[in-house]
Design an enzyme around this catalytic site. Structure first.
Site, PDB file in Angstrom:
ATOM      1  N   LYS A  88      40.672  14.724  48.523  1.00  0.00           N
ATOM      2  CA  LYS A  88      40.447  16.054  49.078  1.00  0.00           C
ATOM      3  C   LYS A  88      40.802  16.017  50.555  1.00  0.00           C
ATOM      4  CE  LYS A  88      38.633  20.005  47.482  1.00  0.00           C
ATOM      5  NZ  LYS A  88      38.784  20.557  46.134  1.00  0.00           N
ATOM      6  N   GLY A 188      29.216  35.687  43.024  1.00  0.00           N
ATOM      7  CA  GLY A 188      30.531  35.424  43.608  1.00  0.00           C
ATOM      8  C   GLY A 188      31.616  35.933  42.688  1.00  0.00           C
ATOM      9  N   VAL A 189      32.246  37.040  43.067  1.00  0.00           N
ATOM     10  CA  VAL A 189      33.281  37.636  42.209  1.00  0.00           C
ATOM     11  C   VAL A 189      34.602  37.704  42.978  1.00  0.00           C
ATOM     12  CG1 VAL A 189      31.802  38.882  40.603  1.00  0.00           C
ATOM     13  CG2 VAL A 189      32.356  39.929  42.804  1.00  0.00           C
ATOM     14  N   GLY A 190      34.932  36.599  43.615  1.00  0.00           N
ATOM     15  CA  GLY A 190      36.183  36.493  44.355  1.00  0.00           C
ATOM     16  C   GLY A 190      37.295  35.958  43.493  1.00  0.00           C
ATOM     17  N   LYS A 191      37.982  34.906  43.990  1.00  0.00           N
ATOM     18  CA  LYS A 191      39.148  34.345  43.315  1.00  0.00           C
ATOM     19  C   LYS A 191      38.915  34.110  41.832  1.00  0.00           C
ATOM     20  CE  LYS A 191      41.721  31.606  46.773  1.00  0.00           C
ATOM     21  NZ  LYS A 191      42.084  30.213  47.112  1.00  0.00           N
ATOM     22  N   GLY A 193      35.580  34.388  40.133  1.00  0.00           N
ATOM     23  CA  GLY A 193      34.525  35.165  39.511  1.00  0.00           C
ATOM     24  C   GLY A 193      34.987  36.453  38.864  1.00  0.00           C
ATOM     25  N   HIS A 194      35.938  37.142  39.484  1.00  0.00           N
ATOM     26  CA  HIS A 194      36.349  38.422  38.893  1.00  0.00           C
ATOM     27  C   HIS A 194      37.140  38.218  37.604  1.00  0.00           C
ATOM     28  CE1 HIS A 194      40.344  37.902  40.800  1.00  0.00           C
ATOM     29  NE2 HIS A 194      40.773  38.869  40.025  1.00  0.00           N
TER      30      HIS A 194
END
Length: 365
Positions: A88, A188-191, A193-194
């Site tokens: 990482k 969390g409904v970003g990248k 989650g949505h």
């Protein structure tokens, strides 16, 4: 400063969270680049993991995050059945303020200097367009756009893998993989989650969401009027009748404050490092809550970017990501047989695969 250095060295060489093969501190003063590249293991192959761009409070926090995330990638890649170790990278700074083309090119040169021991991709604060820039200086770059030979947005298969892990959890707990009429809370409904919300609705689940960003919540509600939103994560985890809780934001969601008040019977989400500290997994199990290990169910994205190295094929990747269902069930079975929490069972399976690879390599010398 001495205490900081000693703390980092202790983590790297002496603690259970250490054991890394290589840690590289990178700096390019002309562009302002300050980065840390951590390679935890190459037992299974070149280390693979994303690049996080984040405004850390200090350099020690950045190094600690890189070490922790790299170690997690070793386990994730092993459980995903990939021929890759774990690595990482973190770039220190606010991407909204300091991210430039010159900085990304300098970062690409740093990754390239490792000669393929580390393969990078997107993470928090970096995107497909960024990887396209990095790739101009480094051929060991994945997560690029289709126009530049890549697979594009990896969040699609990440969400699909989490959905498969959720179905496996339902199968294990309720004897049926269907999520129809199950109440699922997504934090969390970003990248990722949505996309997960869409899978759940397509199967007939009832979905409740929250996000710190009002625009993210508004986008989901506009696309899916049947979804209900609550004010914050604290309200979500206390929602009555919640069957599944899906943490899909940043890590540490399962801690001493949240676990005691969880109403869900299953925790299965996309966020990395959901367990705030060792021992939380036992607290979850003691409450009778089934935890699907995060690095197992959210491996769809890394499966996708790894495939870029062999000529990307979406159907092939989706078939691999679908196997997260079987892998998750195997972990639950191992946990039951060994009398341990699922997180510990997943660690044992991953460690066994890495140990077998090291033994095989030693035998060939």
């Amino acid at each position: 400063m001495t205490d900081v250095i000693n703390g980092v060295l202790h983590t790297l060489f002496q603690s259970e969270q250490g054991g890394h093969e290589q840690v590289v501190l990178c700096q390019d003063r002309a562009s302002g680049l300050k980065a840390v590249i951590a390679i935890h293991s190459t037992a299974l192959g070149p280390a693979l993991g994303g690049t996080r761009f984040y405004p850390y409070a200090n350099e020690e926090d950045a190094v600690a995050d890189a070490l922790n995330l790299a170690r997690g990638m070793s386990y994730k890649n092993a459980m995903a059945g990939l021929d890759h170790g774990g690595g990482k990278a973190v770039i220190i700074g606010d991407p909204e303020l300091v991210k430039t083309e010159e900085l990304l090119l300098a970062y690409g040169r740093m990754v390239a200097s490792l000669g393929g021991r580390y393969v990078t991709a997107c993470d928090v604060g970096t995107y497909v367009a960024d990887m396209d820039v990095v790739a101009r200086e480094c051929r060991w770059t994945t997560g690029r756009s289709p126009e530049n030979g890549g697979a594009g947005d990896s969040s699609v298969l990440t969400a699909f893998g989490v959905y498969q892990g959720m179905r496996a959890s339902a199968q294990h707990l309720w004897g049926d993989p269907s999520l129809r009429d199950r109440r699922v809370g997504v934090a969390g409904v970003g990248k990722v989650g949505h996309h997960l919300v869409r899978h759940l609705l397509d199967e007939g689940a009832e979905v409740v969401i929250t996000d710190v960003r009002e625009d993210a919540v508004r986008r989901v509600l506009e696309q899916h009027p049947g979804v209900r939103a609550v004010a914050d994560t604290d309200a979500l985890i206390r929602t009555e009748g919640l069957d599944v809780y899906a943490p899909c934001a940043l890590g540490g969601a399962l801690n001493d404050d949240t676990v005691p008040v969880l109403t869900a019977k299953v925790v299965c989400g996309a966020a990395n490092n959901q367990l705030a500290h060792p021992g939380v997994e036992k607290d979850i199990a003691d409450r009778g809550i089934l935890y699907a290990p995060d690095y197992v169910v959210n491996a769809g994205g890394v499966i996708q970017v790894a495939d870029e190295l062999h000529g990307f094929d979406f159907d092939r990747c989706k078939a691999k990501a679908a196997k997260i269902f079987d892998t998750t069930l195997a972990i639950f079975a191992r946990a039951k047989d060994d009398g341990i929490p699922p997180a510990a069972a997943a660690d044992r399976i991953a460690e066994q695969r890495m140990a077998e690879a090291r033994a095989a390599a030693a035998g060939m010398r």
